[in-house]
Design a protein around this motif. Structure first.
Motif, PDB file in Angstrom:
ATOM      1  N   TYR A   1       0.960  -1.199  -0.214  1.00  0.00           N
ATOM      2  CA  TYR A   1       0.241  -0.109   0.390  1.00  0.00           C
ATOM      3  C   TYR A   1       0.949   1.036  -0.403  1.00  0.00           C
ATOM      4  CZ  TYR A   1      -3.173  -3.719   1.585  1.00  0.00           C
ATOM      5  OH  TYR A   1      -4.402  -3.937   1.365  1.00  0.00           O
ATOM      6  N   PRO A   2       0.742   2.113  -0.491  1.00  0.00           N
ATOM      7  CA  PRO A   2       1.189   3.243  -0.739  1.00  0.00           C
ATOM      8  C   PRO A   2       1.851   4.093   0.760  1.00  0.00           C
ATOM      9  CG  PRO A   2      -0.929   4.201  -2.099  1.00  0.00           C
ATOM     10  CD  PRO A   2      -0.498   2.257  -1.730  1.00  0.00           C
ATOM     11  N   VAL A   3       2.300   4.995   1.050  1.00  0.00           N
ATOM     12  CA  VAL A   3       2.448   5.663   2.151  1.00  0.00           C
ATOM     13  C   VAL A   3       1.556   7.165   1.663  1.00  0.00           C
ATOM     14  CG1 VAL A   3       4.675   7.055   3.394  1.00  0.00           C
ATOM     15  CG2 VAL A   3       4.607   5.086   2.294  1.00  0.00           C
ATOM     16  N   GLY A   4       0.720   7.228   2.682  1.00  0.00           N
ATOM     17  CA  GLY A   4       0.201   8.664   2.688  1.00  0.00           C
ATOM     18  C   GLY A   4      -1.244   8.448   2.131  1.00  0.00           C
ATOM     19  N   GLY A   5      -1.639   6.592   1.957  1.00  0.00           N
ATOM     20  CA  GLY A   5      -3.216   7.063   0.384  1.00  0.00           C
ATOM     21  C   GLY A   5      -4.046   6.124   1.804  1.00  0.00           C
ATOM     22  N   PRO A   6      -5.275   6.279   1.800  1.00  0.00           N
ATOM     23  CA  PRO A   6      -6.616   5.575   2.821  1.00  0.00           C
ATOM     24  C   PRO A   6      -5.774   4.367   3.641  1.00  0.00           C
ATOM     25  CG  PRO A   6      -7.264   6.075   0.336  1.00  0.00           C
ATOM     26  CD  PRO A   6      -5.553   5.608  -0.246  1.00  0.00           C
ATOM     27  N   MET A   7      -5.421   3.374   3.497  1.00  0.00           N
ATOM     28  CA  MET A   7      -5.013   2.283   4.281  1.00  0.00           C
ATOM     29  C   MET A   7      -3.744   2.227   4.882  1.00  0.00           C
ATOM     30  SD  MET A   7      -5.928  -0.379   5.715  1.00  0.00           S
ATOM     31  CE  MET A   7      -6.731  -0.935   4.244  1.00  0.00           C
ATOM     32  N   PHE A   8      -2.652   4.065   4.894  1.00  0.00           N
ATOM     33  CA  PHE A   8      -1.845   4.119   5.520  1.00  0.00           C
ATOM     34  C   PHE A   8      -2.309   5.316   6.508  1.00  0.00           C
ATOM     35  CE2 PHE A   8       1.729   7.450   6.639  1.00  0.00           C
ATOM     36  CZ  PHE A   8       2.173   7.140   6.828  1.00  0.00           C
ATOM     37  N   GLN A   9      -3.031   6.321   5.896  1.00  0.00           N
ATOM     38  CA  GLN A   9      -3.660   6.964   6.958  1.00  0.00           C
ATOM     39  C   GLN A   9      -4.560   6.620   7.831  1.00  0.00           C
ATOM     40  OE1 GLN A   9      -2.851  10.243   7.017  1.00  0.00           O
ATOM     41  NE2 GLN A   9      -1.614  10.323   4.945  1.00  0.00           N
ATOM     42  N   LEU A  10      -5.302   4.790   8.012  1.00  0.00           N
ATOM     43  CA  LEU A  10      -6.518   4.421   8.618  1.00  0.00           C
ATOM     44  C   LEU A  10      -5.468   3.832   9.498  1.00  0.00           C
ATOM     45  CD1 LEU A  10      -8.689   3.455   9.651  1.00  0.00           C
ATOM     46  CD2 LEU A  10      -8.776   1.389   7.926  1.00  0.00           C
ATOM     47  N   MET A  11      -4.982   3.150   9.559  1.00  0.00           N
ATOM     48  CA  MET A  11      -3.723   2.396  10.049  1.00  0.00           C
ATOM     49  C   MET A  11      -3.157   3.240  10.834  1.00  0.00           C
ATOM     50  SD  MET A  11      -4.004  -0.552   9.750  1.00  0.00           S
ATOM     51  CE  MET A  11      -5.499   0.006   9.491  1.00  0.00           C
ATOM     52  N   LYS A  12      -2.411   5.111  10.333  1.00  0.00           N
ATOM     53  CA  LYS A  12      -2.279   5.644  11.658  1.00  0.00           C
ATOM     54  C   LYS A  12      -2.806   6.679  12.423  1.00  0.00           C
ATOM     55  CE  LYS A  12       1.398   8.308  10.968  1.00  0.00           C
ATOM     56  NZ  LYS A  12       2.478   8.298  11.909  1.00  0.00           N
ATOM     57  N   ARG A  13      -4.216   5.991  12.167  1.00  0.00           N
ATOM     58  CA  ARG A  13      -4.654   6.833  13.212  1.00  0.00           C
ATOM     59  C   ARG A  13      -5.264   5.335  14.388  1.00  0.00           C
ATOM     60  NH1 ARG A  13      -8.217   8.707   8.401  1.00  0.00           N
ATOM     61  NH2 ARG A  13      -9.672   6.866   8.396  1.00  0.00           N
ATOM     62  N   LEU A  14      -5.384   4.384  14.072  1.00  0.00           N
ATOM     63  CA  LEU A  14      -5.987   3.342  14.733  1.00  0.00           C
ATOM     64  C   LEU A  14      -4.682   2.610  15.495  1.00  0.00           C
ATOM     65  CD1 LEU A  14      -7.925   1.216  12.869  1.00  0.00           C
ATOM     66  CD2 LEU A  14      -8.855   2.807  14.036  1.00  0.00           C
ATOM     67  N   VAL A  15      -3.902   2.981  14.719  1.00  0.00           N
ATOM     68  CA  VAL A  15      -2.487   1.568  15.752  1.00  0.00           C
ATOM     69  C   VAL A  15      -1.828   3.106  16.501  1.00  0.00           C
ATOM     70  CG1 VAL A  15      -0.231   0.755  15.835  1.00  0.00           C
ATOM     71  CG2 VAL A  15      -2.193   0.209  14.074  1.00  0.00           C
TER      72      VAL A  15
ATOM     73  N   ALA B   1       6.163  -1.556   7.738  1.00  0.00           N
ATOM     74  CA  ALA B   1       5.231  -1.979   7.188  1.00  0.00           C
ATOM     75  C   ALA B   1       4.804  -1.096   5.628  1.00  0.00           C
ATOM     76  CB  ALA B   1       3.558  -1.456   7.391  1.00  0.00           C
ATOM     77  N   PHE B   2       4.462  -0.152   5.652  1.00  0.00           N
ATOM     78  CA  PHE B   2       4.048   1.070   4.925  1.00  0.00           C
ATOM     79  C   PHE B   2       5.007   1.667   3.788  1.00  0.00           C
ATOM     80  CE2 PHE B   2       0.666   0.905   7.358  1.00  0.00           C
ATOM     81  CZ  PHE B   2      -0.852   0.679   6.272  1.00  0.00           C
ATOM     82  N   GLU B   3       5.939   1.692   4.248  1.00  0.00           N
ATOM     83  CA  GLU B   3       8.211   2.592   3.752  1.00  0.00           C
ATOM     84  C   GLU B   3       9.023   1.291   3.628  1.00  0.00           C
ATOM     85  OE1 GLU B   3       9.277   5.141   6.633  1.00  0.00           O
ATOM     86  OE2 GLU B   3       7.087   6.123   6.418  1.00  0.00           O
ATOM     87  N   ALA B   4       8.834   0.727   4.369  1.00  0.00           N
ATOM     88  CA  ALA B   4       9.824  -0.612   4.501  1.00  0.00           C
ATOM     89  C   ALA B   4       9.315  -1.559   3.163  1.00  0.00           C
ATOM     90  CB  ALA B   4      10.494  -0.907   5.136  1.00  0.00           C
TER      91      ALA B   4
END
Length: 210
Positions: free
Chosen positions: A138-152, A175-178
């Motif tokens: 998944y791309p860094v900054g994408g919807p999934m990345f943003q969701l995980m940043k809010r939850l975790v 997970a997202f950058e590496a």
């Protein structure tokens, strides 16, 4: 659900082994375990365990029924027709996974390949088995990345009570950058626990004597 066992708090060890594999086999009826030990071929024993665990709890829910029903589609799974299942169960392992002594290679789903060979291309016939799976990058900054940043977050993880923030911190970036696949599974698992805890008002877990 994924199983982020590496992130669990030390006190959870008081409940014994947390191995999903051990849990699966220990939940099998003793009669089944006896058949697996003394009568069934190891391949058939492994298939039975898979049919009773991963198939109904993951594949037929996450990748079939739930996905279909969320789009108002009622799907059919032809390979699970009980007449076909009964026939295939009685087949010997040698036609399910074929051993080629000339190449020392194993061919999965050999009998299915042979049955469909007149109707498919040679490329498909020889293709290595490739299971359907959800995206793993998944791309860094994408919807999934943003969701995980809010939850975790530290606040959400510590509120669970049974997950160590020190073991989770930095997982989202890995997970997202590496594009670390193990970290991605860990992040998704912890995020699911956060969502379930908030949705159902689960109180913070505490270990005995802690």
């Amino acid at each position: 659900m994924t199983f982020p066992h590496l992130a669990l708090s030390p006190w959870t060890s008081c409940y014994g082994s947390l191995s999903p594999q051990v849990t699966m086999i220990e939940n099998m009826d003793e009669r089944i375990r006896e058949l697996m030990r003394k009568k069934w071929h190891p391949l058939h024993g492994a298939q039975f365990v898979w049919n009773k665990t991963a198939l109904p709890n993951m594949l037929l829910t996450n990748l079939s029924d739930r996905t279909e029903m969320s789009h108002s589609i009622e799907g059919r799974v032809p390979f699970l027709d009980h007449h076909l299942i009964e026939y295939v169960n009685a087949l010997p392992p040698s036609v399910k996974i074929r051993y080629d002594p000339t190449t020392n290679a194993l061919t999965e789903k050999w009998i299915l390949r042979e049955a469909s060979r007149p109707f498919i291309t040679q490329e498909l016939y020889e293709r290595k088995k490739h299971p359907y799976s959800a995206p793993s990058v998944y791309p860094v900054g994408g919807p999934m990345f943003q969701l995980m940043k809010r939850l975790v977050t530290r606040e959400e993880v510590e509120e669970l009570g049974f997950v160590e923030w020190s073991k989770v911190e930095g997982l989202v970036e890995r997970a997202f950058e590496a594009q670390d696949q193990v970290a991605l599974r860990e992040v998704f698992g912890v995020a699911q626990w956060v969502v379930l805890g908030k949705r159902f008002g689960v109180p913070k877990a505490t270990g005995p004597g802690w």
